[in-house]
Design a protein around this motif. Structure first.
Motif, PDB file in Angstrom:
ATOM      1  N   PHE A   5       5.806 -23.339  -0.446  1.00  0.00           N
ATOM      2  CA  PHE A   5       6.694 -22.791  -1.477  1.00  0.00           C
ATOM      3  C   PHE A   5       5.868 -22.080  -2.552  1.00  0.00           C
ATOM      4  CE2 PHE A   5       9.066 -22.878  -5.403  1.00  0.00           C
ATOM      5  CZ  PHE A   5      10.367 -22.604  -5.039  1.00  0.00           C
ATOM      6  N   ASP A   6       4.826 -22.757  -3.003  1.00  0.00           N
ATOM      7  CA  ASP A   6       4.018 -22.181  -4.084  1.00  0.00           C
ATOM      8  C   ASP A   6       3.349 -20.887  -3.657  1.00  0.00           C
ATOM      9  OD1 ASP A   6       4.793 -24.306  -5.601  1.00  0.00           O
ATOM     10  OD2 ASP A   6       2.959 -25.477  -5.293  1.00  0.00           O
ATOM     11  N   ALA A   7       3.124 -20.743  -2.346  1.00  0.00           N
ATOM     12  CA  ALA A   7       2.485 -19.515  -1.853  1.00  0.00           C
ATOM     13  C   ALA A   7       3.495 -18.387  -1.651  1.00  0.00           C
ATOM     14  CB  ALA A   7       1.767 -19.812  -0.542  1.00  0.00           C
ATOM     15  N   GLY A   8       4.784 -18.652  -1.954  1.00  0.00           N
ATOM     16  CA  GLY A   8       5.792 -17.592  -1.824  1.00  0.00           C
ATOM     17  C   GLY A   8       6.267 -17.383  -0.402  1.00  0.00           C
ATOM     18  N   LEU A   9       6.032 -18.379   0.456  1.00  0.00           N
ATOM     19  CA  LEU A   9       6.387 -18.209   1.871  1.00  0.00           C
ATOM     20  C   LEU A   9       7.568 -19.088   2.264  1.00  0.00           C
ATOM     21  CD1 LEU A   9       2.703 -18.092   3.133  1.00  0.00           C
ATOM     22  CD2 LEU A   9       4.319 -16.171   3.003  1.00  0.00           C
ATOM     23  N   ALA A  10       8.341 -19.537   1.254  1.00  0.00           N
ATOM     24  CA  ALA A  10       9.488 -20.398   1.542  1.00  0.00           C
ATOM     25  C   ALA A  10      10.704 -19.540   1.904  1.00  0.00           C
ATOM     26  CB  ALA A  10       9.790 -21.268   0.328  1.00  0.00           C
ATOM     27  N   TRP A  11      11.253 -18.850   0.917  1.00  0.00           N
ATOM     28  CA  TRP A  11      12.331 -17.879   1.150  1.00  0.00           C
ATOM     29  C   TRP A  11      11.794 -16.561   0.615  1.00  0.00           C
ATOM     30  CZ3 TRP A  11      16.066 -21.912  -1.207  1.00  0.00           C
ATOM     31  CH2 TRP A  11      15.577 -22.353  -2.446  1.00  0.00           C
ATOM     32  N   VAL A  12      11.323 -15.730   1.533  1.00  0.00           N
ATOM     33  CA  VAL A  12      10.495 -14.584   1.134  1.00  0.00           C
ATOM     34  C   VAL A  12      11.264 -13.580   0.269  1.00  0.00           C
ATOM     35  CG1 VAL A  12       8.963 -14.782   3.123  1.00  0.00           C
ATOM     36  CG2 VAL A  12      10.984 -13.311   3.262  1.00  0.00           C
ATOM     37  N   HIS A  13      12.583 -13.608   0.318  1.00  0.00           N
ATOM     38  CA  HIS A  13      13.338 -12.634  -0.488  1.00  0.00           C
ATOM     39  C   HIS A  13      13.491 -13.109  -1.938  1.00  0.00           C
ATOM     40  CE1 HIS A  13      16.313 -15.482   0.973  1.00  0.00           C
ATOM     41  NE2 HIS A  13      17.124 -15.112   0.017  1.00  0.00           N
ATOM     42  N   TYR A  14      13.106 -14.366  -2.218  1.00  0.00           N
ATOM     43  CA  TYR A  14      13.137 -14.833  -3.604  1.00  0.00           C
ATOM     44  C   TYR A  14      11.978 -14.201  -4.383  1.00  0.00           C
ATOM     45  CZ  TYR A  14      16.912 -18.264  -3.621  1.00  0.00           C
ATOM     46  OH  TYR A  14      18.135 -18.865  -3.619  1.00  0.00           O
ATOM     47  N   PRO A  15      12.067 -14.229  -5.722  1.00  0.00           N
ATOM     48  CA  PRO A  15      10.995 -13.624  -6.520  1.00  0.00           C
ATOM     49  C   PRO A  15       9.677 -14.378  -6.374  1.00  0.00           C
ATOM     50  CG  PRO A  15      12.956 -14.061  -7.870  1.00  0.00           C
ATOM     51  CD  PRO A  15      13.172 -14.736  -6.560  1.00  0.00           C
ATOM     52  N   GLU A  16       8.610 -13.685  -6.668  1.00  0.00           N
ATOM     53  CA  GLU A  16       7.296 -14.330  -6.676  1.00  0.00           C
ATOM     54  C   GLU A  16       7.299 -15.426  -7.731  1.00  0.00           C
ATOM     55  OE1 GLU A  16       3.790 -11.890  -6.501  1.00  0.00           O
ATOM     56  OE2 GLU A  16       4.983 -10.176  -5.855  1.00  0.00           O
ATOM     57  N   GLY A  17       6.634 -16.534  -7.417  1.00  0.00           N
ATOM     58  CA  GLY A  17       6.601 -17.670  -8.340  1.00  0.00           C
ATOM     59  C   GLY A  17       7.742 -18.636  -8.108  1.00  0.00           C
ATOM     60  N   LEU A  18       8.757 -18.216  -7.336  1.00  0.00           N
ATOM     61  CA  LEU A  18       9.908 -19.087  -7.079  1.00  0.00           C
ATOM     62  C   LEU A  18      10.094 -19.279  -5.578  1.00  0.00           C
ATOM     63  CD1 LEU A  18      12.344 -17.625  -9.758  1.00  0.00           C
ATOM     64  CD2 LEU A  18      11.030 -19.750  -9.893  1.00  0.00           C
ATOM     65  N   GLY A  19       8.989 -19.317  -4.883  1.00  0.00           N
ATOM     66  CA  GLY A  19       9.053 -19.584  -3.446  1.00  0.00           C
ATOM     67  C   GLY A  19       9.131 -18.335  -2.597  1.00  0.00           C
ATOM     68  N   GLY A  20       9.109 -17.161  -3.242  1.00  0.00           N
ATOM     69  CA  GLY A  20       9.281 -15.932  -2.473  1.00  0.00           C
ATOM     70  C   GLY A  20       8.229 -14.886  -2.767  1.00  0.00           C
ATOM     71  N   LEU A  21       8.427 -13.725  -2.138  1.00  0.00           N
ATOM     72  CA  LEU A  21       7.506 -12.599  -2.296  1.00  0.00           C
ATOM     73  C   LEU A  21       8.242 -11.365  -2.790  1.00  0.00           C
ATOM     74  CD1 LEU A  21       5.699 -12.986   1.163  1.00  0.00           C
ATOM     75  CD2 LEU A  21       4.762 -13.630  -1.065  1.00  0.00           C
ATOM     76  N   GLY A  22       9.521 -11.535  -3.106  1.00  0.00           N
ATOM     77  CA  GLY A  22      10.324 -10.366  -3.448  1.00  0.00           C
ATOM     78  C   GLY A  22      10.448  -9.415  -2.275  1.00  0.00           C
ATOM     79  N   ALA A  23      10.380  -9.969  -1.055  1.00  0.00           N
ATOM     80  CA  ALA A  23      10.413  -9.130   0.152  1.00  0.00           C
ATOM     81  C   ALA A  23      11.843  -8.999   0.660  1.00  0.00           C
ATOM     82  CB  ALA A  23       9.529  -9.752   1.224  1.00  0.00           C
ATOM     83  N   SER A  24      12.005  -8.204   1.705  1.00  0.00           N
ATOM     84  CA  SER A  24      13.317  -8.068   2.321  1.00  0.00           C
ATOM     85  C   SER A  24      13.695  -9.392   2.987  1.00  0.00           C
ATOM     86  CB  SER A  24      13.281  -6.952   3.366  1.00  0.00           C
ATOM     87  OG  SER A  24      14.212  -7.208   4.378  1.00  0.00           O
ATOM     88  N   ARG A  25      14.985  -9.704   2.910  1.00  0.00           N
ATOM     89  CA  ARG A  25      15.494 -10.947   3.505  1.00  0.00           C
ATOM     90  C   ARG A  25      15.188 -11.007   5.006  1.00  0.00           C
ATOM     91  NH1 ARG A  25      20.278 -14.310   2.196  1.00  0.00           N
ATOM     92  NH2 ARG A  25      20.641 -13.140   0.309  1.00  0.00           N
ATOM     93  N   ALA A  26      15.128  -9.816   5.583  1.00  0.00           N
ATOM     94  CA  ALA A  26      14.917  -9.758   7.030  1.00  0.00           C
ATOM     95  C   ALA A  26      13.547 -10.288   7.436  1.00  0.00           C
ATOM     96  CB  ALA A  26      15.076  -8.316   7.499  1.00  0.00           C
ATOM     97  N   LEU A  27      12.604 -10.312   6.493  1.00  0.00           N
ATOM     98  CA  LEU A  27      11.244 -10.734   6.847  1.00  0.00           C
ATOM     99  C   LEU A  27      11.103 -12.257   6.921  1.00  0.00           C
ATOM    100  CD1 LEU A  27       9.120  -8.128   4.879  1.00  0.00           C
ATOM    101  CD2 LEU A  27       9.834  -8.127   7.257  1.00  0.00           C
ATOM    102  N   GLN A  28      12.168 -12.976   6.550  1.00  0.00           N
ATOM    103  CA  GLN A  28      12.118 -14.434   6.644  1.00  0.00           C
ATOM    104  C   GLN A  28      11.795 -14.866   8.070  1.00  0.00           C
ATOM    105  OE1 GLN A  28      12.490 -16.480   3.930  1.00  0.00           O
ATOM    106  NE2 GLN A  28      11.714 -18.049   5.317  1.00  0.00           N
ATOM    107  N   ALA A  29      12.424 -14.193   9.016  1.00  0.00           N
ATOM    108  CA  ALA A  29      12.231 -14.572  10.415  1.00  0.00           C
ATOM    109  C   ALA A  29      10.768 -14.408  10.813  1.00  0.00           C
ATOM    110  CB  ALA A  29      13.129 -13.713  11.308  1.00  0.00           C
ATOM    111  N   VAL A  30      10.111 -13.409  10.240  1.00  0.00           N
ATOM    112  CA  VAL A  30       8.697 -13.173  10.554  1.00  0.00           C
ATOM    113  C   VAL A  30       7.858 -14.351  10.073  1.00  0.00           C
ATOM    114  CG1 VAL A  30       6.720 -11.686  10.078  1.00  0.00           C
ATOM    115  CG2 VAL A  30       8.989 -10.680  10.436  1.00  0.00           C
ATOM    116  N   ALA A  31       8.092 -14.762   8.809  1.00  0.00           N
ATOM    117  CA  ALA A  31       7.339 -15.886   8.258  1.00  0.00           C
ATOM    118  C   ALA A  31       7.618 -17.162   9.054  1.00  0.00           C
ATOM    119  CB  ALA A  31       7.696 -16.076   6.786  1.00  0.00           C
ATOM    120  N   ASP A  32       8.898 -17.432   9.311  1.00  0.00           N
ATOM    121  CA  ASP A  32       9.253 -18.652  10.037  1.00  0.00           C
ATOM    122  C   ASP A  32       8.588 -18.696  11.407  1.00  0.00           C
ATOM    123  OD1 ASP A  32      10.771 -19.396   7.888  1.00  0.00           O
ATOM    124  OD2 ASP A  32      12.699 -18.834   8.779  1.00  0.00           O
ATOM    125  N   ALA A  33       8.580 -17.551  12.077  1.00  0.00           N
ATOM    126  CA  ALA A  33       8.005 -17.512  13.419  1.00  0.00           C
ATOM    127  C   ALA A  33       6.513 -17.840  13.386  1.00  0.00           C
ATOM    128  CB  ALA A  33       8.242 -16.131  14.046  1.00  0.00           C
TER     129      ALA A  33
END
Lengths: 430, 394
Positions: free
Chosen positions: B33-61
């Motif tokens: 979570f702290d690395a921003g790889l939890a829900w990637v579409h969330y903002p940085e610092g809050l579990g995300g990278l501010g990325a597209s929601r579609a990239l979640q599947a990439v991280a999960d895989a």
């Protein structure tokens, strides 16, 4: 396009699920079409046309062909068309359906074009004598992907080139009610070969005899594709103006797509395809027709809902807009839901046809079964929720009702398509 | 915007530094979570990278490929599906930092304290009172239909802070500590025999003002964010491959038992199968819209459709089952952690599906929402407009 690419790259579309969203190109085409039809196919104009001698609006069709390339949408660019896929064809159909536009788009630009694209491909050596056996016994595909189909034979390509700009309009001479195979007839031929006349063999002409009833989009057609019984079955091209060809318009339920009967009395035809190729052509044509008709039905249903909602917002009874009554607004909400589903079904069918997806037969049967019912429901609700005015001749609701009901019977009824699904998805009857 | 390859690289870099086998599951998930790889579409610092929601599947895989411990997708559905988007939209920076990580990892389960015995469809009429004593709020009232309350550490609470204004205007949104004194959870047994839900009795429970989400008097606006996520979640949760929904066991029974087949049942089966499959396609279209960043109002439609289809299909399944439909598998009172239609008898599915058109907004209310917000139809004349909540007839 980049969005789609990104999603595909990200693997967000599980198992390569087809993209169901409208592309920018599809949206642009629909917008341009809506604008043109808004000017030239207003309800009063369409109604007046149904009462005239020429129920098809040839001027409108020429404008759609010239300005938007609608006549040649599915025709490859090398043959003078737009090289678009069934996705764009469906987007255009949705808009045409929302106007009940009296043009032979479905019959010529979709059904006949799909037949020629499928027929032209496998016939080796042009339109010469038919091969004794089919080139391969592969199962009938509803359609070849339009963009990647092998080059049509010279004659077919010539014909497609003439169709592409709307110069020639072609109809497939089968009853509009015909369902695509496998549930529908393998080869819907009611015309047979008659004996040759003197000189026919030299000129490559065959003689056709028989009747085809209730054909759509044949009234404005200059040429007909006629399936004929024989060994093997063959698909012929017949000039509507030739001796021995006659047509009679029918008092049709839907006069925005007036049907006609066709008679062939030793009419001259030239061979387009035979055997498996002919069957494949007709099956592909009818499947494409059913899929694109489903898109038309979505457009029609949406138009009926839009009209009804705007009326319910204006019309006052009991000192309030009738649209404020839950008894009515819930019915409109239900329609909106049904249309959202119908749209997904129609989009999926068009996407499957575009990509040659093996699920296409299931997709087409589902779309035609479901969208038929939704369009009829929407049109019936449109009449009912308009009250008295909806029952008049002057109000366009009846144009949509008649087209919706006719379309639900065309190219296979909902029940017939569900019966097809029984075979396709292994849910056999008792 | 990040590209898929960049997300992959970040996951690999993270895994290089955090051996999944070495850390405890919770520590590993916290670090992810702290690395921003939890829900990637969330903002940085809050579990995300501010990325597209579609990239979640990439991280999960990537995490799956490394056999890294993942979150239990069935745990904390209300926390992840409703609390998180609400806190993200309306919570303070401090609240976001405090709660979002525990929500994502599942360490802290959340429940939703909205409905009351006297406020169902008319949620804004709720009567649970929160009175300020300066630093905290004293809450008294009764909530109902609270799933997960017996497991929850936190509750999303909507309470009345000002009875003297119009009903929508007097509401405030809180996070309620479910372990606080004065919070009592009792199971609510439903017609299936089990208790997925609870009643929650609040008796002078104290909530610090720092746990208020959004401004005082703006609870309705915040609650609507929660409710919209709920409907989207309900709609989204039901889409899988063909026949993965409730039609699946019906189609399987039809294929396996030819002796049950009749012409009438065949017609109905094909109609239901078609509708179920079309509804699945509509769900897929909705998901594609979300992935493209263009959410449509079709989420409300999906919930309506699945409620009706579940009811019709389960009713059909009972008829197909014939004599077996007369049986029920188990009337024992249980408190299941998660509800599932599967692994139970057709009669359970039939009974449980009746709730689908009631929970999360009745089908009637959803039709109103579609008619008024999507189609723009006028609302029914109302008697509660402009009337202070305390003066409403009840």
């Amino acid at each position: 396009m980049s969005e789609v690419g990104e999603r595909l790259a990200a693997g967000a579309q599980a198992e390569g699920f087809p993209d169901l969203l409208y592309s920018d190109a599809e949206r642009a085409l629909a917008d341009a079409l809506r604008s043109l039809l808004g000017d030239r196919a207003a309800p009063a104009t369409v109604l007046a046309r149904t009462e005239s001698a020429q129920t098809y609006d040839d001027g409108l069709w020429q404008a759609l062909a010239a300005d938007l390339g609608l006549a040649g949408l599915l025709i490859p660019e090398r043959d003078g068309g737009a090289g678009a896929s069934y996705r764009e064809a469906a987007a255009a159909a949705e808009t045409l359906g929302s106007f009940a536009a009296p043009v032979p788009y479905l019959g010529s630009a979709v059904v006949a074009t799909a037949a020629l694209l499928a027929a032209g491909a496998p016939v080796r050596g042009g339109l010469g004598p038919p091969p004794q056996a089919a080139p391969s016994a592969q199962p009938a595909q509803p359609a070849e992907p339009a963009g990647s189909s092998p080059r049509a034979s010279t004659e077919a390509a010539d014909l497609l080139r003439k169709m592409a700009d709307g110069g020639v309009t072609v109809a497939l001479a089968v009853p509009f009610a015909t369902q695509p195979a496998p549930r529908g007839p393998a080869f819907p031929a009611t015309v047979r070969l008659a004996g040759p006349r003197h000189g026919d063999t030299d000129s490559g002409v065959s003689r056709l005899r028989g009747t085809v009833t209730g054909v759509a989009d044949a009234l404005p057609a200059g040429l007909l594709l006629v399936p004929a019984d024989g060994v093997p079955e063959c698909l012929y091209l017949v000039d509507m103006a030739a001796d021995g060809v006659s047509k009679a318009p029918l008092a049709s339920l839907d006069m925005t797509r007036q049907l006609c009967d066709l008679w062939f009395d030793d009419a001259p035809g030239t061979l387009v395809a035979s055997g498996q190729a002919a069957k494949r052509a007709v099956t592909a044509a009818l499947a494409a027709g059913a899929a694109i008709l489903a898109a038309e039905q979505v457009g029609l249903a949406q138009r009926c809902l839009d009209m009804t909602v705007s009326y319910a917002r204006e019309r006052r009874q009991f000192a309030r807009p009738i649209g404020s009554f839950q008894a009515l607004k819930h019915r409109m909400a239900d329609l909106w839901v049904e249309i959202a589903l119908a749209r997904a079904a129609a989009r999926y069918a068009a996407a499957c046809l575009s990509s040659g997806d093996p699920d296409a037969p299931v997709a087409v049967a589902m779309a035609k079964a479901y969208c038929s019912q939704v369009a009829v429901h929407a049109a019936q609700e449109c009449v009912q929720l308009h009250g008295g005015i909806g029952f008049t001749w002057e109000h366009p609701a009846h144009l949509y009702l008649k087209r919706a009901k006719a379309d639900s019977l065309a190219l296979g009824t909902p029940d017939a398509h569900r019966a097809a699904l029984a075979g396709l998805v292994n849910l056999p009857g008792p | 915007m990040l590209k898929p390859e960049q997300v992959r690289e970040r996951v690999r870099a993270f895994l290089a530094e955090h051996d999944p086998a070495a850390a405890s599951r919770q520590d590993f998930l916290n670090a992810r979570f702290d690395a921003g790889l939890a829900w990637v579409h969330y903002p940085e610092g809050l579990g995300g990278l501010g990325a597209s929601r579609a990239l979640q599947a990439v991280a999960d895989a990537e995490f799956d490929a490394a056999d890294a411990p993942g979150i239990d997708p069935d745990r904390n559905p209300i926390g992840r599906g409703m609390a998180a988007p609400t806190i993200l939209a309306y919570g303070s920076d401090e609240q976001q930092r405090r709660w979002l990580r525990g929500i994502w990892t599942g360490e802290e389960v959340w429940c939703q304290l909205f409905s009351e015995p006297g406020a169902g469809s008319d949620l804004a009429a709720l009567a649970t009172r929160a009175a300020s004593d300066g630093e905290s709020w004293v809450v008294t009232g009764q909530k109902v239909w609270t799933s997960q309350a017996h497991l929850a550490r936190w509750g999303l609470l909507l309470a009345r802070t000002d009875p003297g204004v119009e009903k929508h205007a007097g509401l405030t949104y809180f996070a309620c500590d479910m372990t606080a004194p004065g919070v009592e959870v009792r199971p609510l047994r439903q017609l299936t025999g089990e208790a997925e839900f609870n009643e929650v009795f609040l008796t002078e429970a104290r909530i610090p003002d720092s746990d208020r989400i959004g401004p005082v008097g703006e609870g309705w606006k915040v609650a609507n964010a929660t409710l919209m996520s709920e409907r989207v979640n309900i709609a989204n949760a039901r889409s899988g491959p063909r026949e993965s929904g409730m039609i699946g066991p019906v189609a399987a029974a039809w294929r396996a038992r030819p002796e049950l087949r009749t012409p009438g049942l065949h017609d109905r089966l094909l109609a239901l199968w078609t509708e179920a499959e079309v509804a699945r396609l509509a769900g897929e279209m909705l998901r594609q819209q979300l992935a493209a960043g263009k959410p449509g109002p079709e989420g409300s439609a999906a919930k309506l459709v699945f409620a009706r289809l579940n009811q019709e299909i389960s009713a059909y399944e009972m008829e197909l089952a014939a004599a077996d439909g007369l049986r029920y598998d188990d009337w024992t009172m249980r408190r299941p952690e998660r509800s599932s239609f599967f692994g139970r008898s057709p009669s359970f599915r039939y009974l449980r599906a009746r709730g689908n058109s009631i929970e999360g907004g009745t089908s009637e209310i959803l039709r109103n929402i579609i008619a008024e917000r999507v189609l723009g139809l006028p609302s029914e004349p109302r008697q509660d407009k402009g009337v202070p909540w305390k003066d409403l007839p009840r």
